[in-house]
Design an enzyme around this catalytic site. Structure first.
Site, PDB file in Angstrom:
ATOM      1  N   CYS A 116      11.299   9.448   6.533  1.00 34.37           N
ATOM      2  CA  CYS A 116       9.835   9.590   6.426  1.00 34.37           C
ATOM      3  C   CYS A 116       9.302  10.736   7.269  1.00 34.37           C
ATOM      4  CB  CYS A 116       9.155   8.289   6.842  1.00 34.37           C
ATOM      5  SG  CYS A 116       9.679   6.889   5.866  1.00 34.37           S
ATOM      6  N   HIS A 256       2.194   8.715   9.938  1.00 35.52           N
ATOM      7  CA  HIS A 256       2.914   8.285   8.726  1.00 35.52           C
ATOM      8  C   HIS A 256       2.506   6.847   8.407  1.00 35.52           C
ATOM      9  CE1 HIS A 256       5.802   6.896   5.979  1.00 35.52           C
ATOM     10  NE2 HIS A 256       6.520   6.241   6.862  1.00 35.52           N
ATOM     11  N   ASN A 286       3.842   2.341   1.606  1.00 33.90           N
ATOM     12  CA  ASN A 286       4.623   3.329   2.352  1.00 33.90           C
ATOM     13  C   ASN A 286       5.248   4.297   1.349  1.00 33.90           C
ATOM     14  OD1 ASN A 286       6.505   4.785   3.785  1.00 33.90           O
ATOM     15  ND2 ASN A 286       7.349   3.030   4.899  1.00 33.90           N
TER      16      ASN A 286
HETATM   17  O1  UT7 Z   1       8.715   4.239   6.918  1.00 34.99           O
HETATM   18  C1  UT7 Z   1       9.457   4.362   8.086  1.00 34.99           C
HETATM   19  C2  UT7 Z   1      10.099   3.178   8.565  1.00 34.99           C
HETATM   20  N1  UT7 Z   1       9.608   1.903   8.193  1.00 34.99           N
HETATM   21  C3  UT7 Z   1       8.830   1.204   8.987  1.00 34.99           C
HETATM   22  O2  UT7 Z   1       8.341   1.713   9.972  1.00 34.99           O
HETATM   23  C4  UT7 Z   1       8.609  -0.257   8.702  1.00 34.99           C
HETATM   24  C5  UT7 Z   1       8.689  -1.053   9.974  1.00 34.99           C
HETATM   25  N2  UT7 Z   1       8.620  -2.490   9.845  1.00 34.99           N
HETATM   26  C6  UT7 Z   1       7.556  -3.180   9.364  1.00 34.99           C
HETATM   27  O3  UT7 Z   1       6.612  -2.601   8.877  1.00 34.99           O
HETATM   28  C7  UT7 Z   1       7.530  -4.681   9.519  1.00 34.99           C
HETATM   29  O4  UT7 Z   1       8.608  -5.063  10.331  1.00 34.99           O
HETATM   30  C8  UT7 Z   1       7.604  -5.461   8.168  1.00 34.99           C
HETATM   31  C9  UT7 Z   1       6.276  -5.321   7.422  1.00 34.99           C
HETATM   32  C10 UT7 Z   1       8.731  -4.950   7.343  1.00 34.99           C
HETATM   33  C11 UT7 Z   1       7.811  -6.947   8.446  1.00 34.99           C
HETATM   34  O5  UT7 Z   1       6.829  -7.447   9.334  1.00 34.99           O
HETATM   35  P1  UT7 Z   1       7.265  -8.331  10.610  1.00 34.99           P
HETATM   36  O6  UT7 Z   1       6.027  -8.786  11.239  1.00 34.99           O
HETATM   37  O7  UT7 Z   1       8.203  -7.491  11.423  1.00 34.99           O
HETATM   38  O8  UT7 Z   1       7.981  -9.558   9.949  1.00 34.99           O
HETATM   39  P2  UT7 Z   1       9.474 -10.109  10.177  1.00 34.99           P
HETATM   40  O9  UT7 Z   1      10.456  -9.220   9.490  1.00 34.99           O
HETATM   41  O10 UT7 Z   1       9.676 -10.400  11.623  1.00 34.99           O
HETATM   42  O11 UT7 Z   1       9.393 -11.469   9.395  1.00 34.99           O
HETATM   43  C12 UT7 Z   1       8.505 -12.523   9.781  1.00 34.99           C
HETATM   44  C13 UT7 Z   1       8.600 -13.653   8.761  1.00 34.99           C
HETATM   45  C14 UT7 Z   1      10.033 -14.051   8.433  1.00 34.99           C
HETATM   46  O12 UT7 Z   1      10.037 -15.451   8.261  1.00 34.99           O
HETATM   47  P3  UT7 Z   1      10.524 -16.442   9.441  1.00 34.99           P
HETATM   48  O13 UT7 Z   1      11.933 -16.026   9.751  1.00 34.99           O
HETATM   49  O14 UT7 Z   1       9.590 -16.177  10.582  1.00 34.99           O
HETATM   50  O15 UT7 Z   1      10.381 -17.771   8.826  1.00 34.99           O
HETATM   51  C15 UT7 Z   1      10.305 -13.384   7.095  1.00 34.99           C
HETATM   52  O16 UT7 Z   1      11.252 -14.090   6.326  1.00 34.99           O
HETATM   53  O17 UT7 Z   1       8.021 -13.237   7.513  1.00 34.99           O
HETATM   54  C16 UT7 Z   1       8.946 -13.491   6.459  1.00 34.99           C
HETATM   55  N3  UT7 Z   1       8.731 -12.488   5.410  1.00 34.99           N
HETATM   56  C17 UT7 Z   1       7.844 -12.652   4.425  1.00 34.99           C
HETATM   57  N4  UT7 Z   1       7.007 -13.667   4.122  1.00 34.99           N
HETATM   58  C18 UT7 Z   1       6.216 -13.509   3.040  1.00 34.99           C
HETATM   59  C19 UT7 Z   1       9.311 -11.264   5.294  1.00 34.99           C
HETATM   60  N5  UT7 Z   1       8.817 -10.636   4.221  1.00 34.99           N
HETATM   61  C20 UT7 Z   1       7.894 -11.481   3.670  1.00 34.99           C
HETATM   62  C21 UT7 Z   1       7.053 -11.381   2.551  1.00 34.99           C
HETATM   63  N6  UT7 Z   1       6.231 -12.413   2.273  1.00 34.99           N
HETATM   64  N7  UT7 Z   1       7.008 -10.280   1.767  1.00 34.99           N
END
Ligand code: UT7
Length: 329
Positions: A116, A256, A286
């Site tokens: 990115c 970004h 994104n």
């Molecule tokens: O573009 C350059 C690089 N990319 C980035 O910079 C992206 C960086 N990361 C992020 O933007 C975030 O980490 C995400 C948006 C991908 C995820 O957000 P998060 O707050 O870090 O969530 P997480 O991965 O810690 O997941 C939290 C919970 C999990 O459930 P449990 O284990 O707490 O029960 C996931 O299974 O959210 C769950 N989950 C979802 N729930 C509903 C993950 N994806 C989803 C979803 N819908 N789409």
């Protein structure tokens, strides 16, 4: 005192495919909710390319608009650079396909792979190429078709990405405006946290890799998140320091667009008030390397960039790579 030479953006434009995928559409595809996607990422909808479109097709549309906006023709361009992580093919480069599509005969063309951050890497490379006298006018395109390498069964990634291309024309500045400073870094130790594992020489395509969806994007989202906030903060501070500007001098902050919480966290770390922070992730998701050139064009369209406006551009991506550019409009 000798005037400092710098490069300048003299044209902008972008293209997004017509088809829109909303959070409501995604609710029907995976176990997710509009509420989760909006609150965790800030995304409401994203544009999706058609089955026939490849990354170079998006680039060509963006370039045509950019040239039209800047009253230039293909013959006025001396070099084509495409930043992308989703090339049409591993080789030849997407930039060569763009050159072919534009009939930009004999103009050199190459790709940059920096996740990115590719668009900012492209600005930094272009600065050297123009100021050294190597070329006069560069067409820099950031284009990504991430939905073609998305695993539509993985709710943690499939809700995040969209398809788009953004382009700029770059040449030497004749006045005080242009690129003031930059900072760029990489850390390959963390490469596995955001990766398309299969399809290259490390893990060539096989029946097994396809069966295991290893040609799709894999991301440890929360790990990437932490590094993004830290590194984007550092890059911004270093780039500002290099040119002797303070955080308060920034008029427009273009981060970004990976996640609204990342954008907010970096903005807070830099003490940049919210009204100076540009956000369009709600409409595009994104779109990787396309996010900053799209923001530049939209800001121009909305007449938010006036002579003297100080813009801070900041990005983080696969590699890991990160960079910041300070720019006077
Ligand atoms: O573009 C350059 C690089 N990319 C980035 O910079 C992206 C960086 N990361 C992020 O933007 C975030 O980490 C995400 C948006 C991908 C995820 O957000 P998060 O707050 O870090 O969530 P997480 O991965 O810690 O997941 C939290 C919970 C999990 O459930 P449990 O284990 O707490 O029960 C996931 O299974 O959210 C769950 N989950 C979802 N729930 C509903 C993950 N994806 C989803 C979803 N819908 N789409």
């Amino acid at each position: 005192m000798e005037k400092k030479r710098r490069i300048k953006i003299t044209g902008t434009g972008f293209y997004v495919p017509d088809q829109i995928l909303t959070n409501a559409d995604l609710e029907k595809m995976v176990d997710t909710t509009d509420e989760w996607i909006v609150s965790r990422s800030g995304i409401r909808e994203r544009h999706i390319a058609s089955a026939e479109q490849a990354t170079s097709d998006l680039c060509i549309e963006a370039v045509k608009k950019t040239l039209r906006n800047s009253h230039l023709e293909v013959k006025d361009i001396d070099l084509i650079i495409v930043a992308t992580s989703t090339p049409d093919t591993l080789f030849p480069s997407t930039a060569c396909r763009v050159q072919q599509g534009l009939q930009a005969d004999h103009v050199p063309a190459f790709d940059i792979s920096a996740g990115c951050t590719g668009f900012l890497y492209g600005l930094i490379i272009s600065e050297s190429l123009i100021l050294s006298g190597c070329v006069k006018r560069i067409l820099l395109v950031g284009s990504e078709l991430l939905t073609k390498i998305t695993n539509w069964k993985d709710r943690s990634t499939c809700v995040l990405f969209g398809d788009a291309a953004g382009a700029v024309v770059l040449e030497e500045s004749k006045d005080d405006s242009g690129m003031l400073s930059s900072y760029w870094k990489a850390d390959g130790n963390l490469g596995d946290l955001l990766i398309q594992p299969a399809g290259g020489s490390r893990m060539p395509a096989s029946v097994q890799t396809v069966a295991e969806s290893l040609h799709t994007l894999k991301m440890k989202g929360n790990e990437v998140f932490k590094h993004a906030v830290k590194r984007m903060g550092e890059a911004a501070e270093e780039a500002l320091k290099k040119v002797g500007l303070k955080k308060e001098d920034v008029d427009v902050f273009i981060a970004h667009q990976a996640n609204i919480r990342i954008i907010d966290a970096v903005g807070e770390r830099l003490s940049i008030p919210k009204e100076k922070v540009y956000v369009n992730i709600d409409r595009y998701g994104n779109v990787s390397v396309a996010s900053i050139p799209i923001a530049l064009h939209e800001l121009r369209q909305h007449k938010k960039l006036k002579p003297g406006t100080i813009i801070l551009m900041d990005a983080f991506g696969a590699g890991f790579t990160w960079a910041a550019v300070v720019y006077r409009w």
